[in-house]
Each structure stands twice: as C-alpha cells, then as structure tokens.
Design a protein around this motif. Sequence first.
Motif, PDB file in Angstrom:
ATOM      1  N   ASN A 214       0.829  -1.214   0.000  1.00 47.38           N
ATOM      2  CA  ASN A 214       0.000   0.000   0.000  1.00 47.38           C
ATOM      3  C   ASN A 214       0.863   1.263   0.000  1.00 47.38           C
ATOM      4  O   ASN A 214       0.776   2.094   0.902  1.00 47.38           O
ATOM      5  CB  ASN A 214      -0.940  -0.012   1.210  1.00 47.38           C
ATOM      6  N   ARG A 215       1.690   1.380  -1.021  1.00 47.68           N
ATOM      7  CA  ARG A 215       2.469   2.610  -1.195  1.00 47.68           C
ATOM      8  C   ARG A 215       2.942   2.706  -2.637  1.00 47.68           C
ATOM      9  O   ARG A 215       3.355   1.722  -3.239  1.00 47.68           O
ATOM     10  CB  ARG A 215       3.643   2.677  -0.236  1.00 47.68           C
ATOM     11  N   CYS A 216       2.853   3.876  -3.160  1.00 47.70           N
ATOM     12  CA  CYS A 216       3.312   4.149  -4.519  1.00 47.70           C
ATOM     13  C   CYS A 216       4.844   4.127  -4.516  1.00 47.70           C
ATOM     14  O   CYS A 216       5.457   4.775  -3.665  1.00 47.70           O
ATOM     15  CB  CYS A 216       2.800   5.515  -4.968  1.00 47.70           C
ATOM     16  N   PRO A 217       5.477   3.408  -5.435  1.00 46.96           N
ATOM     17  CA  PRO A 217       6.938   3.362  -5.447  1.00 46.96           C
ATOM     18  C   PRO A 217       7.581   4.688  -5.863  1.00 46.96           C
ATOM     19  O   PRO A 217       8.766   4.887  -5.638  1.00 46.96           O
ATOM     20  CB  PRO A 217       7.258   2.258  -6.454  1.00 46.96           C
ATOM     21  N   HIS A 218       6.792   5.604  -6.395  1.00 45.10           N
ATOM     22  CA  HIS A 218       7.329   6.902  -6.827  1.00 45.10           C
ATOM     23  C   HIS A 218       7.667   7.793  -5.638  1.00 45.10           C
ATOM     24  O   HIS A 218       8.787   8.260  -5.485  1.00 45.10           O
ATOM     25  CB  HIS A 218       6.331   7.590  -7.765  1.00 45.10           C
ATOM     26  N   MET A 219       6.683   8.054  -4.760  1.00 48.89           N
ATOM     27  CA  MET A 219       6.902   8.940  -3.615  1.00 48.89           C
ATOM     28  C   MET A 219       6.340   8.350  -2.316  1.00 48.89           C
ATOM     29  O   MET A 219       6.113   9.062  -1.354  1.00 48.89           O
ATOM     30  CB  MET A 219       6.250  10.308  -3.869  1.00 48.89           C
ATOM     31  N   GLU A 220       6.053   7.049  -2.324  1.00 50.09           N
ATOM     32  CA  GLU A 220       5.578   6.308  -1.155  1.00 50.09           C
ATOM     33  C   GLU A 220       4.225   6.774  -0.621  1.00 50.09           C
ATOM     34  O   GLU A 220       3.900   6.560   0.550  1.00 50.09           O
ATOM     35  CB  GLU A 220       6.641   6.280  -0.060  1.00 50.09           C
ATOM     36  N   ALA A 221       3.435   7.396  -1.453  1.00 52.18           N
ATOM     37  CA  ALA A 221       2.085   7.799  -1.052  1.00 52.18           C
ATOM     38  C   ALA A 221       1.217   6.561  -0.881  1.00 52.18           C
ATOM     39  O   ALA A 221       1.325   5.609  -1.651  1.00 52.18           O
ATOM     40  CB  ALA A 221       1.479   8.712  -2.111  1.00 52.18           C
ATOM     41  N   PRO A 222       0.330   6.536   0.113  1.00 52.89           N
ATOM     42  CA  PRO A 222      -0.584   5.398   0.262  1.00 52.89           C
ATOM     43  C   PRO A 222      -1.543   5.339  -0.927  1.00 52.89           C
ATOM     44  O   PRO A 222      -1.978   6.360  -1.442  1.00 52.89           O
ATOM     45  CB  PRO A 222      -1.318   5.679   1.566  1.00 52.89           C
ATOM     46  N   LEU A 223      -1.855   4.116  -1.328  1.00 55.90           N
ATOM     47  CA  LEU A 223      -2.742   3.901  -2.478  1.00 55.90           C
ATOM     48  C   LEU A 223      -4.167   3.561  -2.067  1.00 55.90           C
ATOM     49  O   LEU A 223      -4.998   3.263  -2.911  1.00 55.90           O
ATOM     50  CB  LEU A 223      -2.175   2.786  -3.358  1.00 55.90           C
ATOM     51  N   THR A 224      -4.459   3.637  -0.786  1.00 61.14           N
ATOM     52  CA  THR A 224      -5.767   3.252  -0.259  1.00 61.14           C
ATOM     53  C   THR A 224      -6.921   3.884  -1.027  1.00 61.14           C
ATOM     54  O   THR A 224      -7.920   3.231  -1.287  1.00 61.14           O
ATOM     55  CB  THR A 224      -5.876   3.629   1.236  1.00 61.14           C
ATOM     56  N   TYR A 225      -6.798   5.139  -1.404  1.00 65.13           N
ATOM     57  CA  TYR A 225      -7.889   5.834  -2.090  1.00 65.13           C
ATOM     58  C   TYR A 225      -7.614   6.057  -3.567  1.00 65.13           C
ATOM     59  O   TYR A 225      -8.272   6.873  -4.202  1.00 65.13           O
ATOM     60  CB  TYR A 225      -8.185   7.163  -1.380  1.00 65.13           C
ATOM     61  N   GLY A 226      -6.666   5.324  -4.120  1.00 59.18           N
ATOM     62  CA  GLY A 226      -6.385   5.426  -5.552  1.00 59.18           C
ATOM     63  C   GLY A 226      -7.522   4.844  -6.372  1.00 59.18           C
ATOM     64  O   GLY A 226      -8.140   3.850  -5.987  1.00 59.18           O
ATOM     65  N   ALA A 227      -7.800   5.456  -7.502  1.00 63.14           N
ATOM     66  CA  ALA A 227      -8.855   4.959  -8.389  1.00 63.14           C
ATOM     67  C   ALA A 227      -8.420   3.627  -8.994  1.00 63.14           C
ATOM     68  O   ALA A 227      -7.270   3.477  -9.412  1.00 63.14           O
ATOM     69  CB  ALA A 227      -9.138   5.982  -9.480  1.00 63.14           C
ATOM     70  N   VAL A 228      -9.342   2.670  -9.043  1.00 64.79           N
ATOM     71  CA  VAL A 228      -9.078   1.360  -9.626  1.00 64.79           C
ATOM     72  C   VAL A 228     -10.045   1.146 -10.778  1.00 64.79           C
ATOM     73  O   VAL A 228     -11.252   1.349 -10.636  1.00 64.79           O
ATOM     74  CB  VAL A 228      -9.255   0.239  -8.570  1.00 64.79           C
ATOM     75  N   ARG A 229      -9.468   0.750 -11.932  1.00 65.72           N
ATOM     76  CA  ARG A 229     -10.287   0.499 -13.115  1.00 65.72           C
ATOM     77  C   ARG A 229      -9.563  -0.479 -14.015  1.00 65.72           C
ATOM     78  O   ARG A 229      -8.408  -0.278 -14.354  1.00 65.72           O
ATOM     79  CB  ARG A 229     -10.536   1.809 -13.862  1.00 65.72           C
ATOM     80  N   GLN A 230     -10.231  -1.555 -14.376  1.00 66.27           N
ATOM     81  CA  GLN A 230      -9.726  -2.561 -15.309  1.00 66.27           C
ATOM     82  C   GLN A 230      -8.319  -3.043 -14.952  1.00 66.27           C
ATOM     83  O   GLN A 230      -7.433  -3.113 -15.798  1.00 66.27           O
ATOM     84  CB  GLN A 230      -9.762  -2.030 -16.737  1.00 66.27           C
ATOM     85  N   GLY A 231      -8.101  -3.365 -13.676  1.00 65.88           N
ATOM     86  CA  GLY A 231      -6.829  -3.914 -13.248  1.00 65.88           C
ATOM     87  C   GLY A 231      -5.703  -2.902 -13.131  1.00 65.88           C
ATOM     88  O   GLY A 231      -4.539  -3.271 -13.032  1.00 65.88           O
ATOM     89  N   ILE A 232      -6.042  -1.628 -13.107  1.00 67.11           N
ATOM     90  CA  ILE A 232      -5.059  -0.546 -12.983  1.00 67.11           C
ATOM     91  C   ILE A 232      -5.413   0.290 -11.757  1.00 67.11           C
ATOM     92  O   ILE A 232      -6.579   0.600 -11.531  1.00 67.11           O
ATOM     93  CB  ILE A 232      -5.084   0.378 -14.235  1.00 67.11           C
ATOM     94  N   ILE A 233      -4.388   0.654 -10.975  1.00 66.37           N
ATOM     95  CA  ILE A 233      -4.606   1.575  -9.854  1.00 66.37           C
ATOM     96  C   ILE A 233      -3.855   2.865 -10.145  1.00 66.37           C
ATOM     97  O   ILE A 233      -2.738   2.839 -10.654  1.00 66.37           O
ATOM     98  CB  ILE A 233      -4.181   0.962  -8.498  1.00 66.37           C
ATOM     99  N   ARG A 234      -4.515   3.973  -9.838  1.00 61.79           N
ATOM    100  CA  ARG A 234      -3.933   5.303 -10.052  1.00 61.79           C
ATOM    101  C   ARG A 234      -3.571   5.913  -8.702  1.00 61.79           C
ATOM    102  O   ARG A 234      -4.413   6.003  -7.808  1.00 61.79           O
ATOM    103  CB  ARG A 234      -4.925   6.198 -10.770  1.00 61.79           C
ATOM    104  N   CYS A 235      -2.323   6.339  -8.568  1.00 61.19           N
ATOM    105  CA  CYS A 235      -1.872   6.970  -7.333  1.00 61.19           C
ATOM    106  C   CYS A 235      -2.642   8.274  -7.133  1.00 61.19           C
ATOM    107  O   CYS A 235      -2.671   9.121  -8.025  1.00 61.19           O
ATOM    108  CB  CYS A 235      -0.376   7.247  -7.397  1.00 61.19           C
ATOM    109  N   PRO A 236      -3.261   8.457  -5.962  1.00 59.97           N
ATOM    110  CA  PRO A 236      -4.034   9.677  -5.734  1.00 59.97           C
ATOM    111  C   PRO A 236      -3.159  10.923  -5.588  1.00 59.97           C
ATOM    112  O   PRO A 236      -3.656  12.033  -5.709  1.00 59.97           O
ATOM    113  CB  PRO A 236      -4.801   9.382  -4.451  1.00 59.97           C
ATOM    114  N   MET A 237      -1.868  10.740  -5.354  1.00 63.77           N
ATOM    115  CA  MET A 237      -0.990  11.893  -5.157  1.00 63.77           C
ATOM    116  C   MET A 237      -0.489  12.491  -6.477  1.00 63.77           C
ATOM    117  O   MET A 237      -0.549  13.695  -6.670  1.00 63.77           O
ATOM    118  CB  MET A 237       0.200  11.530  -4.280  1.00 63.77           C
TER     119      MET A 237
END
Length: 98
Positions: A40-63
């Motif tokens: 549960n962290r984006c490898p770019h800036m370690e932002a949590p992905l808990t609230y990232g948008a999910v669509r068709q097997g893809i998660i978008r970092c909310p940050m």
Amino acid sequence: MFYPLEKLHLLHDGYRRAFKIGRMELLLIQDEGRTYLIENRCPHMEAPLTYGAVRQGIIRCPMHGLEFSLLNGRSSACATPLKTLMPAYEGNVIGVVL
C-alpha cells in the motif's frame, strides 16, 4: 507463515481494505472479479494507495496520478514497479504468506 486478511464471502467488486502486518502495509482489492494484493504505497513517492482509483486492473496513485498494473506492478511512467503479492487461501479466508 500465513496471515489471514479477510473472509472470502466479504469480497466483491469494489472491495478495498488496507492491512498492516508488522511494518508492511498491504492493500487487498477486488476489481472485475479478480483479487489483488499489493503493497500500500506508490513506489514513486511512497504515497498510500488506499484511495487510488481502480479500473480494469489498474490503480492510479491519488498523489501524482501515476498508474500501475495490479497484476504485475508495472507502470509506463515509473521505472520502479509497484510491489505485488500473491494472495493465499486457507479454508474460507484469503491472506498472505510472508
């Protein structure tokens, strides 16, 4: 060692729940009938992905909006992949072996 996370009957499309095992933070997601387990962290800036948008097997970092495959962690915009884990099953429970 098997760490139980959730009962299988509670999973549904749109399901998302964060878990902490020791110092590791995980995110369990179900999207389009498929279950994913990621760190549960984006490898770019370690932002949590808990609230990232999910669509068709893809998660978008909310940050920063970077997108990662839930299947293999790859991104076209980030050289470091998202850490994905293989869910494990024991009876009617989904979990992870660490």
